[in-house]
Design an enzyme around this catalytic site. Structure first.
Site, short mmCIF file in Angstrom:
data_model
loop_
_atom_site.label_atom_id
_atom_site.label_comp_id
_atom_site.label_asym_id
_atom_site.label_seq_id
_atom_site.Cartn_x
_atom_site.Cartn_y
_atom_site.Cartn_z
CD GLU A 252 39.01 60.46 47.88
OE1 GLU A 252 39.53 60.85 48.86
OE2 GLU A 252 39.43 60.27 46.83
CB CYS A 287 43.43 63.01 50.02
SG CYS A 287 43.00 61.87 48.70
#
Length: 478
Positions: A252, A287
């Site tokens: 991820e 993110c």
């Protein structure tokens, strides 16, 4: 002044061990020492893997209700310690207090959802009498825990992103070795306490601050670790994948999330406010923080006016202050990098609409326009309270512009046109499209992950639990 923490050892075989090098942990806000932890040595890591391998014989046979009960107890412990954990997040991560409290609530949801998933492990029955000679045959498919897991977590969500590794592992019945971010180890260690107190086998959990070199050693030399689950930068994640030769790898990684605002959106002021908040919350250190904003040209000027006005209302400063919206970035080196990226954009012709300065680790919320490739603020992951806002004329062209990025985590779209919604859903190369809100929105049970340089595999409790299991087929010829 950040709150002073007590020193901690690392967790191995249910014990807090004060061995190895002592590391001071400093506040991102004022650089004061908030405590220290012990860095585990390579020998401790190898011993942890041995213990995890042995513990797998126990964890793989834990009944569903036992795993459920452990996870429920952890959720209850987190909820009871909400104030303590929020203060830990503020102190070691520099996250504003009101955002830290939300993170604790999300961690409760993460473990609560994992408790539910622990008893939802199903399977399927397959008809296999499909050819002559296969009469009387049928198959059954079930999921079984894959084995010991090596998890590496980042600094920006020091409680909930750790929970996204530990909770699915427990739900699946897998022992786990956790390497927390060196900047934020306290939340991981405290969560480890809760898990052991809840009854998870002591050999089946290790929380070890490790050097990057020792982490790479484990990936290259320990076949007993079956899965690497990594959350962090794209550069580091893909490099680790190369070292994890025969392991399953879940990544991820980063992004530079794009937001499209079409001219039919009815509440332009509300959209501008939400987007500015989504790009500057926790100093943009997420993110899926909004970084690129594309606004249809007829509403561009009005959007800019609203965005600049709202950016001016944000409260910046001490993360321990109840009113603070934007706190410091995690390290001075990061603040210096961000400043250099803003300088590069200005020198190449970008216009600063508001912000654009830094003082120490504080980076002012900054709105830019006139950006273009190859400016880093547009092409790379800024991880900063910076938004590049540009007009567009053609919807299909702006979808191509969003796809031009090497990242593909989440994107946002504000339009009431169903045709455009499905056009974007089909065309955008992202792991998730958020319509009517920003790409920064995430609820923990949903599948979460990206494509291209943004990673592989999915988090979100059910999806991560499935990634941590193996399908096994049983064929019956009776």
């Amino acid at each position: 002044m950040a709150k002073k923490m007590t020193s901690r050892g690392f967790l191995l075989d249910g014990q807090e061990i004060f061995a190895g090098r002592e590391m001071e942990i400093r506040s991102p806000w004022d650089q004061s020492v908030i405590g220290s932890v012990r860095e585990a040595e390579r020998s401790h890591a190898v011993e942890a893997v041995r213990l995890l391998d042995r513990a797998f014989a126990t964890t793989r046979t834990l009944a569903s209700y036992e795993r459920k009960q452990i996870l429920e107890k952890v959720a209850a412990s987190i909820a009871a310690a909400k104030d303590e954990l929020a203060q830990l997040i503020v102190a070691e991560a520099g996250k504003p207090l009101k955002a830290a409290r939300v993170e604790v609530d999300r961690a409760v949801l993460t473990f609560t959802t994992a408790a539910e998933e622990a008893v939802r492990e199903g399977g399927e029955v397959l008809p296999l009498d499909l050819l002559k000679g296969s009469e009387g045959r049928w198959g059954m498919v079930r999921r079984f825990p894959a084995g010991p897991i090596f998890a590496i977590t980042p600094f920006n969500f020091p409680l909930n992103l750790v929970a996204h590794k530990l909770a699915p592992a427990i739900a699946a019945g897998c022992p786990i070795l956790l390497k927390p971010a060196p900047q934020t180890p306290f939340c991981s260690l405290r969560l480890g306490d809760f898990i052991l107190e809840a009854g998870w086998p002591s050999e089946a959990l290790a929380v070890l601050p490790l050097t990057n070199e020792d982490a790479e050693f484990l990936l290259e030399h320990e076949d007993r670790l079956k899965i690497l689950s990594f959350t962090g930068s794209a550069k580091v994640g893909w490099a680790l994948k190369q070292k994890a030769a025969r392991k399953r790898v879940l990544l991820e990684l980063g992004g530079n999330a794009a937001m499209i605002v079409h001219g039919d959106w009815p509440d332009l002021a509300g959209a501008a406010k939400n987007i500015v908040v989504a790009g500057t919350s926790y100093a943009g250190q997420s993110c899926i923080s909004v970084q690129r904003v594309y606004v249809e040209r007829p509403i561009f000027d009005e959007f800019i006016q609203n965005a600049v006005r709202h950016a001016g209302t944000l409260v910046c400063g001490d993360p321990a202050n109840e009113a603070t919206d934007v706190g410091p970035v995690i390290r001075t080196a990061e603040a210096e990098r961000i400043e250099s990226w803003m300088d590069e954009a200005r020198a190449a012709g970008a216009t600063v609409l508001t912000g654009g300065s830094r003082e120490g680790n504080m980076v002012e919320p900054t709105l830019l326009t006139g950006t273009r490739s190859p400016m880093k603020v547009l092409d790379e992951e800024a991880f900063a309270p910076i938004l590049a806002i540009e007009p567009y004329d053609d919807f299909d062209a702006v979808l191509n512009e969003v796809n031009r990025s090497r990242y593909g985590l989440q994107a946002g779209l504000m339009t009431r046109d169903v045709g455009r919604i499905f056009q974007a859903y089909e065309k955008l190369d992202v792991g998730g499209l958020i319509v009517g809100d920003t790409p920064t929105w995430r609820l923990d049970p949903m599948p979460y992950g990206g494509v291209k340089d943004s990673g592989m595999g999915r988090e979100g409790i059910r999806y991560a639990t499935e990634e941590m299991t193996e399908r096994k087929l049983l064929v019956m010829a009776l």
